[in-house]
Write a protein that holds these residues in place. Structure first.
Motif, short mmCIF file in Angstrom:
data_model
loop_
_atom_site.label_atom_id
_atom_site.label_comp_id
_atom_site.label_asym_id
_atom_site.label_seq_id
_atom_site.Cartn_x
_atom_site.Cartn_y
_atom_site.Cartn_z
N PRO A 4 7.36 66.19 99.75
CA PRO A 4 8.53 64.95 100.15
C PRO A 4 9.43 67.07 99.78
N ARG A 5 10.45 66.48 100.28
CA ARG A 5 11.29 67.45 99.57
C ARG A 5 12.43 67.27 98.95
N HIS A 6 13.09 67.21 97.80
CA HIS A 6 14.14 66.68 97.06
C HIS A 6 14.52 67.62 96.80
N ARG A 7 16.06 67.10 96.58
CA ARG A 7 16.89 67.71 96.15
C ARG A 7 17.20 68.57 94.58
N ASP A 8 17.58 69.48 94.63
CA ASP A 8 17.60 69.86 92.91
C ASP A 8 18.50 69.11 92.40
N ALA A 9 18.33 69.14 91.34
CA ALA A 9 18.88 68.00 89.67
C ALA A 9 19.92 68.81 89.61
N SER A 10 20.87 67.71 89.76
CA SER A 10 22.36 67.78 88.94
C SER A 10 22.92 67.23 87.53
N ILE A 11 23.82 67.53 87.20
CA ILE A 11 24.05 67.66 85.52
C ILE A 11 24.35 66.23 85.69
N PRO A 12 24.81 65.16 86.49
CA PRO A 12 24.43 63.90 86.36
C PRO A 12 22.87 63.51 86.10
N ARG A 55 17.58 67.37 72.86
CA ARG A 55 17.90 66.46 74.03
C ARG A 55 18.25 67.03 75.27
N VAL A 56 19.77 67.39 75.51
CA VAL A 56 19.95 68.51 76.89
C VAL A 56 18.93 69.47 77.12
N VAL A 57 19.34 70.39 76.79
CA VAL A 57 17.42 71.35 76.51
C VAL A 57 16.63 70.75 77.22
N ALA A 58 16.37 69.69 76.53
CA ALA A 58 14.59 69.22 77.06
C ALA A 58 14.93 69.31 78.69
N ALA A 59 16.06 67.69 78.44
CA ALA A 59 16.02 67.28 79.92
C ALA A 59 16.52 67.73 81.19
N ILE A 60 17.58 69.44 81.09
CA ILE A 60 17.39 70.26 81.52
C ILE A 60 15.64 70.67 81.68
N GLU A 61 14.91 71.24 81.59
CA GLU A 61 13.62 71.41 81.00
C GLU A 61 12.66 70.98 82.33
N ALA A 62 13.04 69.54 81.17
CA ALA A 62 12.31 68.10 83.04
C ALA A 62 13.12 68.13 84.44
N THR A 63 14.03 68.64 84.45
CA THR A 63 14.50 68.02 85.33
C THR A 63 14.85 68.99 86.41
N GLY A 64 14.69 70.47 86.19
CA GLY A 64 14.77 71.72 86.95
C GLY A 64 15.85 71.44 87.21
N TYR A 65 16.73 71.26 86.22
CA TYR A 65 18.01 71.50 86.70
C TYR A 65 18.27 73.01 86.78
N ARG A 66 19.19 74.02 87.64
CA ARG A 66 19.35 75.54 87.33
C ARG A 66 21.22 75.19 87.20
N HIS A 67 21.19 76.04 87.48
CA HIS A 67 22.88 76.04 86.87
C HIS A 67 23.24 77.17 87.70
N ASN A 68 24.62 76.78 89.05
CA ASN A 68 24.32 77.04 90.37
C ASN A 68 25.84 78.29 89.72
N VAL A 69 25.66 79.20 89.27
CA VAL A 69 27.28 80.41 88.45
C VAL A 69 27.74 80.39 90.25
N HIS A 70 28.74 80.77 90.54
CA HIS A 70 29.58 80.73 91.51
C HIS A 70 29.29 82.62 91.90
#
Length: 150
Positions: free
Chosen positions: A97-105, A135-150
């Motif tokens: 299944p396609r998953h949307r990228d993780a967001s800040i929320p 905790r936030v850094v661990a959550a970023i890694e766990a969710t696969g969040y990637r910051h989108n720099v414009h």
């Protein structure tokens, strides 16, 4: 090449056949216009029963033998007529299944903090305690969040 692997084009035409079989079995319901669903069901049934040139072309493009498809689908439709609960549950794809990228929320929910706190960590602002930052850094890694720099 694996004999079970089919091209995207073949997958498309297999989907056409599967959708038509679902319509022929009455699996497609149109709430606002039931007569439209009935007409679609009848058209799909005749598409399989007649086995015309367009049916044969779709089967060949799907990499399937038209007579075999016709035989199997008509047998399936007879089973469904006798027992409507025999309708097959169709898996639409064999791809994950396609998953949307993780967001800040998403990261915030995972870490149990506010989205503002996540943003503060991403931008390396100093107003976040080391424990919360971890905790936030661990959550970023766990969710696969990637910051989108414009």
């Amino acid at each position: 090449m694996n004999a079970n692997v089919i091209s995207p084009e073949q997958r498309l035409f297999v989907g056409v056949i599967v959708n038509a079989a679902q319509e022929a079995a009455g699996s497609v319901v149109t709430r606002d216009r039931p007569e439209k669903a009935s007409a679609a069901r009848d058209d799909a049934r005749s598409w399989f029963a007649d086995g015309g040139e367009d049916f044969a072309a779709v089967c060949e493009l799907a990499g399937l033998e038209p007579k075999e498809v016709q035989s199997r689908v008509l047998a399936y439709l007879r089973r469904v007529e006798q027992d409507p609960n025999a309708r097959a549950k169709v898996k639409r794809t064999n791809m994950p299944p396609r998953h949307r990228d993780a967001s800040i929320p998403d990261v915030a929910r995972h870490a149990g903090v506010s989205p503002t706190t996540v943003s503060n960590v991403i931008h390396d602002r100093p107003n976040v305690t080391p424990a919360t930052r971890a905790r936030v850094v661990a959550a970023i890694e766990a969710t696969g969040y990637r910051h989108n720099v414009h």
